[in-house]
Design a protein around this motif. Sequence first.
Motif, mmCIF file in Angstrom:
data_model
loop_
_atom_site.group_PDB
_atom_site.id
_atom_site.type_symbol
_atom_site.label_atom_id
_atom_site.label_comp_id
_atom_site.label_asym_id
_atom_site.label_seq_id
_atom_site.Cartn_x
_atom_site.Cartn_y
_atom_site.Cartn_z
ATOM 1 N N GLY A 112 -31.630 -112.599 3.544
ATOM 2 C CA GLY A 112 -30.959 -113.006 2.323
ATOM 3 C C GLY A 112 -29.614 -112.311 2.250
ATOM 4 N N VAL A 113 -28.927 -112.466 1.154
ATOM 5 C CA VAL A 113 -27.601 -111.874 0.964
ATOM 6 C C VAL A 113 -27.693 -110.757 -0.067
ATOM 7 C CG1 VAL A 113 -25.224 -112.304 0.215
ATOM 8 C CG2 VAL A 113 -26.452 -114.038 1.561
ATOM 9 N N GLN A 114 -27.146 -109.623 0.265
ATOM 10 C CA GLN A 114 -27.120 -108.484 -0.656
ATOM 11 C C GLN A 114 -25.738 -108.407 -1.308
ATOM 12 O OE1 GLN A 114 -29.214 -104.827 0.498
ATOM 13 N NE2 GLN A 114 -27.225 -103.812 0.356
ATOM 14 N N ILE A 115 -25.704 -108.441 -2.635
ATOM 15 C CA ILE A 115 -24.451 -108.250 -3.367
ATOM 16 C C ILE A 115 -24.400 -106.796 -3.798
ATOM 17 C CG2 ILE A 115 -23.073 -108.924 -5.361
ATOM 18 C CD1 ILE A 115 -24.432 -111.636 -5.305
ATOM 19 N N ASP A 116 -23.468 -106.052 -3.237
ATOM 20 C CA ASP A 116 -23.347 -104.616 -3.477
ATOM 21 C C ASP A 116 -22.207 -104.384 -4.456
ATOM 22 O OD1 ASP A 116 -22.713 -101.893 -3.373
ATOM 23 O OD2 ASP A 116 -23.347 -101.713 -1.285
ATOM 24 N N MET A 117 -22.558 -103.905 -5.660
ATOM 25 C CA MET A 117 -21.598 -103.791 -6.756
ATOM 26 C C MET A 117 -20.809 -102.482 -6.762
ATOM 27 S SD MET A 117 -22.074 -106.627 -8.443
ATOM 28 C CE MET A 117 -21.374 -106.309 -10.062
ATOM 29 N N THR A 118 -21.004 -101.614 -5.754
ATOM 30 C CA THR A 118 -20.506 -100.248 -5.869
ATOM 31 C C THR A 118 -18.989 -100.125 -5.891
ATOM 32 O OG1 THR A 118 -20.852 -99.997 -3.482
ATOM 33 C CG2 THR A 118 -22.565 -99.165 -4.937
ATOM 34 N N SER A 119 -18.261 -101.141 -5.452
ATOM 35 C CA SER A 119 -16.794 -101.083 -5.548
ATOM 36 C C SER A 119 -16.307 -101.392 -6.957
ATOM 37 C CB SER A 119 -16.152 -102.057 -4.555
ATOM 38 O OG SER A 119 -16.316 -101.594 -3.235
ATOM 39 N N MET A 120 -17.161 -101.967 -7.781
ATOM 40 C CA MET A 120 -16.803 -102.264 -9.171
ATOM 41 C C MET A 120 -17.246 -101.085 -10.039
ATOM 42 S SD MET A 120 -17.630 -106.357 -9.273
ATOM 43 C CE MET A 120 -17.018 -106.521 -10.952
ATOM 44 N N ASN A 121 -16.507 -99.996 -9.949
ATOM 45 C CA ASN A 121 -16.948 -98.729 -10.541
ATOM 46 C C ASN A 121 -15.895 -98.081 -11.436
ATOM 47 O OD1 ASN A 121 -15.073 -97.857 -8.687
ATOM 48 N ND2 ASN A 121 -16.507 -96.682 -7.439
ATOM 49 N N SER A 122 -14.982 -98.875 -11.950
ATOM 50 C CA SER A 122 -13.911 -98.314 -12.777
ATOM 51 C C SER A 122 -14.451 -97.824 -14.120
ATOM 52 C CB SER A 122 -12.809 -99.351 -13.014
ATOM 53 O OG SER A 122 -13.322 -100.454 -13.736
ATOM 54 N N VAL A 123 -13.758 -96.843 -14.685
ATOM 55 C CA VAL A 123 -14.089 -96.303 -16.007
ATOM 56 C C VAL A 123 -12.788 -96.210 -16.800
ATOM 57 C CG1 VAL A 123 -15.096 -94.401 -17.310
ATOM 58 C CG2 VAL A 123 -15.983 -94.952 -15.021
ATOM 59 N N THR A 124 -12.671 -96.995 -17.864
ATOM 60 C CA THR A 124 -11.480 -96.959 -18.712
ATOM 61 C C THR A 124 -11.899 -96.809 -20.170
ATOM 62 O OG1 THR A 124 -11.426 -99.383 -18.905
ATOM 63 C CG2 THR A 124 -10.156 -98.399 -17.111
ATOM 64 N N VAL A 125 -10.979 -96.370 -20.988
ATOM 65 C CA VAL A 125 -11.243 -96.161 -22.414
ATOM 66 C C VAL A 125 -10.256 -96.993 -23.219
ATOM 67 C CG1 VAL A 125 -11.304 -94.455 -24.277
ATOM 68 C CG2 VAL A 125 -12.101 -93.831 -21.990
ATOM 69 N N ASN A 126 -10.742 -97.627 -24.288
ATOM 70 C CA ASN A 126 -9.847 -98.452 -25.104
ATOM 71 C C ASN A 126 -8.863 -97.591 -25.891
ATOM 72 O OD1 ASN A 126 -11.526 -97.426 -27.106
ATOM 73 N ND2 ASN A 126 -11.851 -99.393 -28.111
ATOM 74 N N GLU A 127 -7.902 -98.247 -26.520
ATOM 75 C CA GLU A 127 -6.789 -97.540 -27.138
ATOM 76 C C GLU A 127 -7.232 -96.593 -28.253
ATOM 77 O OE1 GLU A 127 -2.449 -98.593 -29.193
ATOM 78 O OE2 GLU A 127 -3.609 -100.149 -28.165
ATOM 79 N N ASP A 128 -8.225 -97.010 -29.028
ATOM 80 C CA ASP A 128 -8.645 -96.131 -30.133
ATOM 81 C C ASP A 128 -9.766 -95.165 -29.728
ATOM 82 O OD1 ASP A 128 -10.876 -97.730 -30.060
ATOM 83 O OD2 ASP A 128 -10.624 -98.570 -32.059
ATOM 84 N N ARG A 129 -10.060 -95.118 -28.417
ATOM 85 C CA ARG A 129 -10.979 -94.120 -27.855
ATOM 86 C C ARG A 129 -12.402 -94.239 -28.407
ATOM 87 N NH1 ARG A 129 -9.059 -89.320 -25.782
ATOM 88 N NH2 ARG A 129 -10.390 -88.070 -27.162
ATOM 89 N N THR A 130 -12.829 -95.456 -28.715
ATOM 90 C CA THR A 130 -14.181 -95.662 -29.240
ATOM 91 C C THR A 130 -15.098 -96.389 -28.264
ATOM 92 O OG1 THR A 130 -13.516 -97.755 -30.286
ATOM 93 C CG2 THR A 130 -13.358 -95.742 -31.624
ATOM 94 N N VAL A 131 -14.533 -96.949 -27.197
ATOM 95 C CA VAL A 131 -15.326 -97.718 -26.240
ATOM 96 C C VAL A 131 -14.897 -97.354 -24.818
ATOM 97 C CG1 VAL A 131 -15.887 -100.015 -25.352
ATOM 98 C CG2 VAL A 131 -15.670 -99.656 -27.823
ATOM 99 N N ALA A 132 -15.881 -97.083 -23.965
ATOM 100 C CA ALA A 132 -15.638 -96.880 -22.540
ATOM 101 C C ALA A 132 -16.103 -98.121 -21.797
ATOM 102 C CB ALA A 132 -16.385 -95.650 -22.041
#
Length: 498
Positions: A112-132
């Motif tokens: 089968g096909v393995q979808i490896d998500m590990t490159s989609m690993n960004s962490v950002t914070v919104n402008e008012d610092r309430t959501v990551a």
Amino acid sequence: MMGQSWMAATLGGLLLQAVPGLAQKATGECCSELSTQLQDKVFFPSTPGYNTSMEGFWTLQATFDTPTCIVVPSCTADVSTAVKTLVAGQCKFSVKGGGHTPFAGAASISDGVQIDMTSMNSVTVNEDRTVAQIGAGARWLKVYQELQPQKLMVAGGRDSDVGVGGLILGGGYSWFTTKRGFVADGVVNIELVKADGEVINVNAESYPDLFVGLKGGGNNFGIATRFDLKAFPFETMWGGKKVYPNTTTDAQIRAFVNFNENAHTDPHANLINYFNYDSASKEHIVFNVIDYNIPVEDPPIYDEIKAIPDVAIDTMRIGPVSDFTEELSSASQRNRNIFLTITFDNDFDMYKKAVEISNSHLKPFLEVPGLIWSLLFQPIPAVISEASKANGGNILGIDRNSKNQILYLLYLTWTDPADDEALHAAAYDTLDEIKKESIKSGTANPYIYLNYAGEFQDVLSGYGVENVLKMKELSAKYDPDGVFQKLVPGGWKIADVI
């Protein structure tokens, strides 16, 4: 239990039929098409990218699976393209995040096909610092390392090596659970790729029914590519480990049960109780993981634990969250593994019986090279349900509890494949005996925590009839052709629940 599990697996196999109206292609054909579309994001056996992905699994059992090819997407559009291609070709696939599930076939796949998500690993914070905003392929250590310099935190995993996506989709425990509910309860939005490749944002206003279902529903409804979590100001906390000889067992159990009964009085307090045997040292030890999510030393809720004598090791200190998650990192235990779990009432006699039953099944294996036989007990105080409800609820069914509960995990790790069959049988026999004892004593609880569950445990039935029906309705509504039931064999499938 094994007989029931075999039946469920058989019924699940019968469900792996082609989606109506689509012709099934050989997996190699799907891989060729994916390679044309996604080019250098598709890897074939013996290439460095392929090997890196397979080495990324925590349990060694999964590393021996043999996907025909591996897709490593770098963005949500790549995931959408992969899903469309695989569904059009009726090719089976798996989805790997942190790869921490302790058995093969959950996030790994052969033919089968393995979808490896590990490159989609960004962490950002919104402008008012309430959501990551956190990529589904991130691990929790990276999340904390990104947030801590900003003096922010999210309620996330306690093991630095665990992936974000799997923990959240299974519910997830954090150092903030008593106050904030499960990790999934802190999610405000999930970016999801549906079975037809459409990308949607799932939250309390948009697809609110699916939003609840994703919080504990596993991989039944699509591929999550990003999680937006509530962020809050935070710097340090107090915590660490205390290690004792197992002669303190009764005192440990009594202190744990009393802590659980009083957890509602202090929402900052956390406790995990371990009983551990290591065949290398031949030692039986007990240790407490104590974490208090504000920087206050020795708060009164731990007084009874503090009074337990004969502390051999004490690492208590004030530090950042990442420090404590590194202390609990399971990366060094990457080996052959099994998890099994059960829940029962917060009861001294039942807790002690669970320890005795576990130790009795350990006895034949005391000399097995490389064996670590661990029991983990953690509180599920009823107050957690209040926090979950305040955040819109989840699909776990914990809100049925009016009593405080204990979550038990049997966790084995070993080195020799020749021991696989005997240790798996012993683990399941241990759990079966504990379950029978909990029923006999009137302390049984049906909840099975997905992230601690064994391959043959009936996880979703433990969520309760009402939630099972909700999940079936969600699957029919958002995945009417059953793609995530038929083409994604890994994980616990709502279609298998009868």
